[in-house]
Design an enzyme around this catalytic site. Structure first.
Site, PDB file in Angstrom:
ATOM      1  N   LYS A 119       0.888  -1.308   0.122  1.00 24.27           N
ATOM      2  CA  LYS A 119      -0.056  -0.051   0.111  1.00 24.27           C
ATOM      3  C   LYS A 119       0.719   1.162  -0.077  1.00 24.27           C
ATOM      4  O   LYS A 119       0.682   2.257  -0.586  1.00 24.27           O
ATOM      5  CB  LYS A 119      -1.115  -0.003   1.405  1.00 24.27           C
ATOM      6  CG  LYS A 119      -1.918  -0.961   0.978  1.00 24.27           C
ATOM      7  CD  LYS A 119      -2.881  -1.135   2.193  1.00 24.27           C
ATOM      8  CE  LYS A 119      -3.895  -2.350   2.237  1.00 24.27           C
ATOM      9  NZ  LYS A 119      -4.805  -2.240   3.633  1.00 24.27           N
ATOM     10  N   GLN A 151      -4.859  -1.706   9.577  1.00 24.41           N
ATOM     11  CA  GLN A 151      -4.690  -2.938   8.906  1.00 24.41           C
ATOM     12  C   GLN A 151      -5.290  -3.798   9.879  1.00 24.41           C
ATOM     13  O   GLN A 151      -4.972  -4.019  10.921  1.00 24.41           O
ATOM     14  CB  GLN A 151      -3.218  -3.319   8.561  1.00 24.41           C
ATOM     15  CG  GLN A 151      -3.181  -4.380   7.781  1.00 24.41           C
ATOM     16  CD  GLN A 151      -3.465  -4.423   6.545  1.00 24.41           C
ATOM     17  OE1 GLN A 151      -3.880  -3.261   5.959  1.00 24.41           O
ATOM     18  NE2 GLN A 151      -3.877  -5.588   5.891  1.00 24.41           N
ATOM     19  N   ASP A 175     -11.345   2.640   3.951  1.00 26.63           N
ATOM     20  CA  ASP A 175     -11.653   1.254   3.641  1.00 26.63           C
ATOM     21  C   ASP A 175     -13.322   0.846   3.835  1.00 26.63           C
ATOM     22  O   ASP A 175     -13.443   0.020   3.238  1.00 26.63           O
ATOM     23  CB  ASP A 175     -11.305   0.436   5.030  1.00 26.63           C
ATOM     24  CG  ASP A 175     -10.022  -0.122   4.795  1.00 26.63           C
ATOM     25  OD1 ASP A 175      -8.899  -0.234   5.798  1.00 26.63           O
ATOM     26  OD2 ASP A 175      -9.533  -0.698   3.706  1.00 26.63           O
TER      27      ASP A 175
END
Ligand SMILES: Nc1nc2c(c(=O)[nH]1)N[C@@H](CN(C=O)c1ccc(C(=O)N[C@@H](CCC(=O)O)C(=O)O)cc1)CN2
Ligand SMILES: [Mg+2]
Length: 287
Positions: free
Chosen positions: A53, A97, A120
């Protein structure tokens, strides 16, 4: 029939070129899109994804910062760090994460992220917006799947779509996005009886259940499109998906490989969500 391979890397590359172009416009106007990535602990797979990422941000003109916190970080300390990022003007998108260590309440952590920085799309406000058909952020993996289906011109209106798996980060939002696109959607899961009766009638099957090579060719209708979201290790420790690609490839019309299918799209749609968060704050001159 041999299935066409759905090349996630190639589609990702095309979309990332547009992200880079738009990010450069914003940077030239004084606001480089910024992503904050928070990694708790040292799970090897999470480290790979987080590294991918950050690297993708660097390669495409986004600012990124990576917070690595120890596995024994307290929930309060993590929440305090998120609060700082929520007010950091450099940061347009924040992700924590997953998975998090067991002592931390993941729901509480995800709810702590400002909804307008929740790239997200996991915050309840964003999950609700998605459910009502007006999403601010689409979760990255399902969003990437929709972009693959679009790139390969897979007809969705009226299509029979079966999603195997009902997680909050893939299965459920995947079903909602397919529904919004006009598909007739069935969500299968561990308690579904006669899974094959559902998969054999599907035009599109999305496997997102976390069981190595679970989906076999004989479970499909000839010509079905198969999307593999799985990230598993086979008996030899080799990365594989939820789909038995070698058996599916003789029945399906198209299928995504693992690696090289959905994974690169997950990263790409994170960049897109972050860019669009920045554009909403400061529209670039020629977006
Ligand atoms: N906060 C989040 N956590 C997690 C998410 C998420 O969307 N947000 N999704 C998954 C993991 N994931 C992203 O974080 C992810 C998984 C896989 C890949 C990927 O590029 N896979 C490659 C192979 C990589 C390898 O060599 O292992 C591929 O499939 O080609 C990207 C992102 C759970 N956590
Ligand atoms: Mg900025």
């Amino acid at each position: 029939m041999t299935a066409q391979t759905i090349d996630g890397k190639a589609v990702a590359q095309q979309l990332r070129a547009d992200v880079a172009r738009r990010a450069a416009l914003l940077a030239a106007a004084g606001h480089q899109p910024g992503l904050a990535v928070v990694l708790v602990g040292d799970d090897p797979a999470s480290q790979v994804y987080v590294r991918n990422k950050v690297k993708a941000c660097e390669e495409n003109g986004l600012f990124s910062l990576l917070d690595r916190l120890p596995a024994d970080v307290t929930e309060d300390a993590l929440l305090a760090r998120i609060a700082e990022l929520n007010t950091d003007a450099r940061i347009d998108g924040i992700l924590v994460q997953l998975p998090l260590p067991a002592h931390i309440d993941s729901h509480k952590v995800l709810e702590a992220i400002a909804p307008d920085k929740d790239v997200d799309g996991f915050h309840v406000a964003n999950a609700g917006a998605l459910m009502t058909g007006k999403p601010l952020f689409r979760p990255c993996t399902p969003y990437g799947v929709m972009k693959l289906l679009e790139a390969y011109r897979v007809p969705l209106a009226g299509a029979e779509a079966v999603v195997i798996g009902r997680s909050n980060i893939v299965g459920k939002p995947m079903a909602l996005l397919l529904l919004e696109a006009g598909a007739t959607v069935t969500i299968c899961h561990s308690k579904t009886r006669d899974l094959i009766a559902h998969t054999q009638r599907a035009d599109i099957v999305v496997a997102a259940v976390g069981r190595a090579k679970m989906l076999k060719g004989e479970m499909l209708k000839p010509g079905a499109v198969v999307i593999d979201v799985g990230i598993n290790r086979d008996e030899n420790g080799k990365l594989c998906g939820d789909v038995d690609f070698d058996s599916v490839v003789n029945v399906a019309s198209a299928a995504t490989p693992v690696p090289g299918g959905v994974g690169p799209m997950t990263i790409t749609m994170l960049l897109v969500n972050t860019l669009e968060a920045a554009e909403r704050k400061r529209p670039s001159p020629q977006a």
